[in-house]
Design a protein around this motif. Structure first.
Motif, PDB file in Angstrom:
ATOM      1  N   TRP A 122       0.833  -1.190   0.000  1.00 53.04           N
ATOM      2  CA  TRP A 122       0.000   0.000   0.000  1.00 53.04           C
ATOM      3  C   TRP A 122       0.870   1.244   0.000  1.00 53.04           C
ATOM      4  CZ3 TRP A 122      -3.901  -2.061  -1.789  1.00 53.04           C
ATOM      5  CH2 TRP A 122      -4.606  -3.117  -1.216  1.00 53.04           C
TER       6      TRP A 122
ATOM      7  N   ALA B 105      -4.965  -1.193   4.645  1.00 53.83           N
ATOM      8  CA  ALA B 105      -5.860  -0.215   4.024  1.00 53.83           C
ATOM      9  C   ALA B 105      -7.176  -0.226   4.790  1.00 53.83           C
ATOM     10  CB  ALA B 105      -6.091  -0.563   2.559  1.00 53.83           C
TER      11      ALA B 105
ATOM     12  N   ILE C 252      -8.512   1.749  -3.071  1.00 55.26           N
ATOM     13  CA  ILE C 252      -7.934   0.454  -2.702  1.00 55.26           C
ATOM     14  C   ILE C 252      -7.985  -0.500  -3.889  1.00 55.26           C
ATOM     15  CG2 ILE C 252      -8.195  -1.542  -1.177  1.00 55.26           C
ATOM     16  CD1 ILE C 252      -9.383   0.432   0.915  1.00 55.26           C
TER      17      ILE C 252
END
Length: 298
Positions: A25, A32, A285
């Protein structure tokens, strides 16, 4: 003689949690975190569905309706203010009828920069028994109505009251939606097999959904807050190996009650201060996952 068991529909491949390709991430974050407020509209006396009752009591259920109406009159504003205060955007599971019935709530969420995906038209009308034409009409209505109200074209889907048909995932992918919240099988995004288009399952949650916390597990506000923190801590730790996802699904008639909002705000403070959380919207995401796996799902 019992009926034969139906085979697995084969929506996704099995992949053991250990040994997967690493997900990373942004900025080295390990988990996330996305918050999914369910902004819903319930009918006081909906048409009956033969497969499921809309209300536990006979219609019109004034008590059930009034409890849920607290969300749009009071609870949303209380919940949204603490989310914005601590830097958490919403990814809205939207009963699309809210755009017409109470546009003030949708406008507030839009002004806060929240993302919208469809949760069907009403949360008192179910997919059970729908034919293909009816289901297509709901998807088309969702796309058209949300775009008119917010300027956003929806990318995601959470079936109304979590009700589906065997064709739901194929249809939303055909219409260009690229993520579903309707599979609860993993703590990382996964590919979903559909007839056309590309679809990603983003982790949603029943276990830390406030509906389950308060209605199913009978948690106190502090017990629910502790559960959220323990969920986050474990996922953030495991995410150092390969990035994880934590979803916090909310209903503001529950979490937005005066006696519950304080402990929940402490959760947001904890996650925001921890340093390992990528606080994001659902679409962000999905985009990050797709970019790393070499497939742009849009």
């Amino acid at each position: 003689m019992s009926e034969p068991q139906k085979s697995d529909p084969g929506l996704y491949d099995f992949q053991a949690y250990r040994g997967r390709p690493k997900i990373e991430w942004p900025e080295g974050k390990t988990c996330a975190v996305w918050v999914a407020p369910n902004l819903e509209f319930y009918e006081i006396d909906p048409p009956a569905n033969p497969h499921r009752k809309s209300w536990a009591k006979p219609h019109p259920d004034v008590v059930g309706y009034g409890h849920r109406d607290h969300a749009n009159r009071v609870g949303h504003w209380r919940m949204a203010e603490v989310m914005s205060k601590h830097g958490f955007p919403g990814s809205v599971s939207l009963s699309v009828a809210l755009c017409d019935h109470i546009p003030e709530v949708v406008e507030d969420a839009s002004q806060r920069g929240w993302e919208f995906f469809s949760h069907g038209i009403y949360n008192t009308r179910y997919s059970y028994g729908m034919d293909e034409a009816q289901e297509r009409a709901i998807i088309e209505d969702s796309i058209r109505t949300v775009e008119a109200a917010t300027g956003q074209r929806i990318r995601g889907w959470l079936a109304p009251a979590l009700t589906h048909t065997p064709r739901t995932l194929d249809l939303i992918a055909e219409y260009g939606l690229d993520y579903t919240c309707d599979l609860y099988h993993d703590d990382q995004p996964t590919r979903v097999k559909v007839k056309s288009g590309k679809l990603t399952a983003i982790p949603y949650s029943l276990e830390v959904n406030d509906h389950y916390g308060f209605f199913i597990y009978n948690m106190s506000p502090r017990e629910y807050a502790d559960t959220l923190i323990r969920q986050y801590e474990r996922l953030a730790e495991e995410g150092a190996r390969s990035g994880t996802v934590m979803c916090i699904p909310l209903h503001s008639y529950l979490i937005g009650q005066p006696h519950r909002i304080g402990p929940f705000e402490e959760v947001l403070k904890h996650i925001a201060a921890d340093g390992r959380a990528w606080i994001a919207r659902a679409g962000e995401i999905v985009d990050a996952f797709n970019a790393q796996t070499g497939e742009d799902g849009r």
